[in-house]
Design a protein around this motif. Sequence first.
Motif, mmCIF file in Angstrom:
data_model
loop_
_atom_site.group_PDB
_atom_site.id
_atom_site.type_symbol
_atom_site.label_atom_id
_atom_site.label_comp_id
_atom_site.label_asym_id
_atom_site.label_seq_id
_atom_site.Cartn_x
_atom_site.Cartn_y
_atom_site.Cartn_z
ATOM 1 N N ASP A 125 0.863 -1.172 0.000
ATOM 2 C CA ASP A 125 0.000 0.000 0.000
ATOM 3 C C ASP A 125 0.905 1.230 0.000
ATOM 4 O OD1 ASP A 125 -1.948 1.866 0.244
ATOM 5 O OD2 ASP A 125 -2.964 0.943 1.948
ATOM 6 N N GLY A 166 0.484 4.069 -1.432
ATOM 7 C CA GLY A 166 -0.206 5.332 -1.255
ATOM 8 C C GLY A 166 -0.298 5.731 0.206
ATOM 9 N N SER A 213 3.179 6.512 1.597
ATOM 10 C CA SER A 213 3.663 7.839 1.201
ATOM 11 C C SER A 213 2.964 8.940 1.986
ATOM 12 C CB SER A 213 3.437 8.051 -0.300
ATOM 13 O OG SER A 213 4.092 7.055 -1.057
ATOM 14 N N ARG A 253 1.948 0.609 -12.177
ATOM 15 C CA ARG A 253 1.288 1.896 -11.964
ATOM 16 C C ARG A 253 2.178 3.063 -12.404
ATOM 17 N NH1 ARG A 253 -2.670 1.909 -6.700
ATOM 18 N NH2 ARG A 253 -3.963 0.154 -7.376
ATOM 19 N N ASP A 255 -12.418 5.271 -5.431
ATOM 20 C CA ASP A 255 -11.203 5.988 -5.823
ATOM 21 C C ASP A 255 -11.456 7.062 -6.868
ATOM 22 O OD1 ASP A 255 -10.189 4.090 -4.177
ATOM 23 O OD2 ASP A 255 -9.057 3.003 -5.693
ATOM 24 N N GLN A 282 -4.610 13.679 1.430
ATOM 25 C CA GLN A 282 -5.345 12.531 0.902
ATOM 26 C C GLN A 282 -6.329 12.988 -0.170
ATOM 27 O OE1 GLN A 282 -6.668 9.616 3.696
ATOM 28 N NE2 GLN A 282 -8.281 8.827 2.370
ATOM 29 N N ILE A 330 -4.267 13.848 -3.285
ATOM 30 C CA ILE A 330 -3.787 12.655 -3.988
ATOM 31 C C ILE A 330 -4.920 11.994 -4.755
ATOM 32 C CG2 ILE A 330 -2.912 10.311 -3.639
ATOM 33 C CD1 ILE A 330 -1.255 11.432 -1.295
ATOM 34 N N VAL A 377 -4.841 11.804 -8.851
ATOM 35 C CA VAL A 377 -4.846 10.551 -9.613
ATOM 36 C C VAL A 377 -5.907 10.606 -10.710
ATOM 37 C CG1 VAL A 377 -5.383 8.087 -9.485
ATOM 38 C CG2 VAL A 377 -3.882 9.127 -7.776
ATOM 39 N N LYS A 409 -3.136 5.393 -6.888
ATOM 40 C CA LYS A 409 -2.769 5.093 -5.504
ATOM 41 C C LYS A 409 -3.794 4.223 -4.788
ATOM 42 C CE LYS A 409 1.019 7.636 -4.648
ATOM 43 N NZ LYS A 409 1.313 8.089 -5.998
#
Length: 391
Positions: free
Chosen positions: A177, A179, A182, A226, A273, A328, A331, A335, A343
Amino acid sequence: MTDMVFGTVAAQPGEPILPRWWRTIDRWTLTFVIALFFIGILLGLAASVPLAQRNGLAPFYYVYKQLFFGVVALIAMIITSMMSPRTVRRLGVLGFLAGFVAICMLPFLGTDFGKGAVRWYSLGFASVQPSEFLKPCFVVFSAWLMAASYEVGGPPGKRMSFVVCLAVVTLLALQPDFGQASLTLAAWGLMYFIAGAPMLLLFALGGCVVAAGFFAYNSSEHFARRIDGFLNPDVDPRTQLGYATNAIQEGGFFGVGVGEGSVKWSLPDAHTDFIIAVAAEEYGLVLVLIIIGLFMAVTVRSLMRLMSERDIFIRLAGTGLAVLFGMQAMINMGVAVRLLPAKGMTLPFVSYGGSSLVAGGIALGMLLAFTRTRAQGDISDILNRDKLAHE
């Protein structure tokens, strides 16, 4: 540790907890968070219907689940926001210990639900992703360690928090994981910077992150796929990023109309997502800008209130929680518009997901508890008083 400080609101002895909470809470931030939740329900009405149909369930099955977990999240947020900073600290420490044990046991008791990453515990009637609960508790735990290093004769809290951070990030990366790993590392790095970390150490840490990225690229097919997809200048229209990009382009300024979008029928993760792609296609840039504005308002307003905080622990923990929330969201949306590699990260309070909603409620409750008004005087008043005393 002292309590946090804003303004000069006098404490009223014997005041009931609810009136005191309402008087001291940051009501604008609370309103913004509730608005995000209702936007999530609105988008869920469109995004989750195709998934329910594919699984042979009632059309609004996932909407009802999101509504249930959302109400639980809001209740958890309100209850947590009523706590004192000391109680929140204890909750964070205990939550971190429980969450750390939970992610350590994932390889033995967890499941991947066919997604290639062991991140969940299956309870039969529901699933739990422990990393969602670990993140805010890790921030509070790290802030406690860093703040302890400022006490006379205190432990080497900064170094201890660094070791704990490495352990957490490694366990998250092994799931894999990347994402969440990070995001956790970024929040800790900013807290460490605010706590007075030397720039040389931060640059060295950045170099280690780059080296770890190269290692992950060469050793993990999941990670490499990815990154390659992100760097490829041509987007395959049959991939999730391709569908999301096309949906955002089709939406324009005002969208194609409520319920008229098509991306929700093509994207398997449209309700989680890539929920922002559904918002962009059906409601257009207008709703996307409203969502971005709400996330920015919560993050910036919280940071501004924390700037006047004189308790080191509260300042560090509050900053880390605000950064977790804002980054979050950044991100997730990054994406969807292909500014960042995929992610697998939800949009806080908007995307469907029981663990993310409830954990987000607890995290925002902690942040609201840290930014409540306390009658102790502003830090600028103290600095001005000290300055006058030396003149």
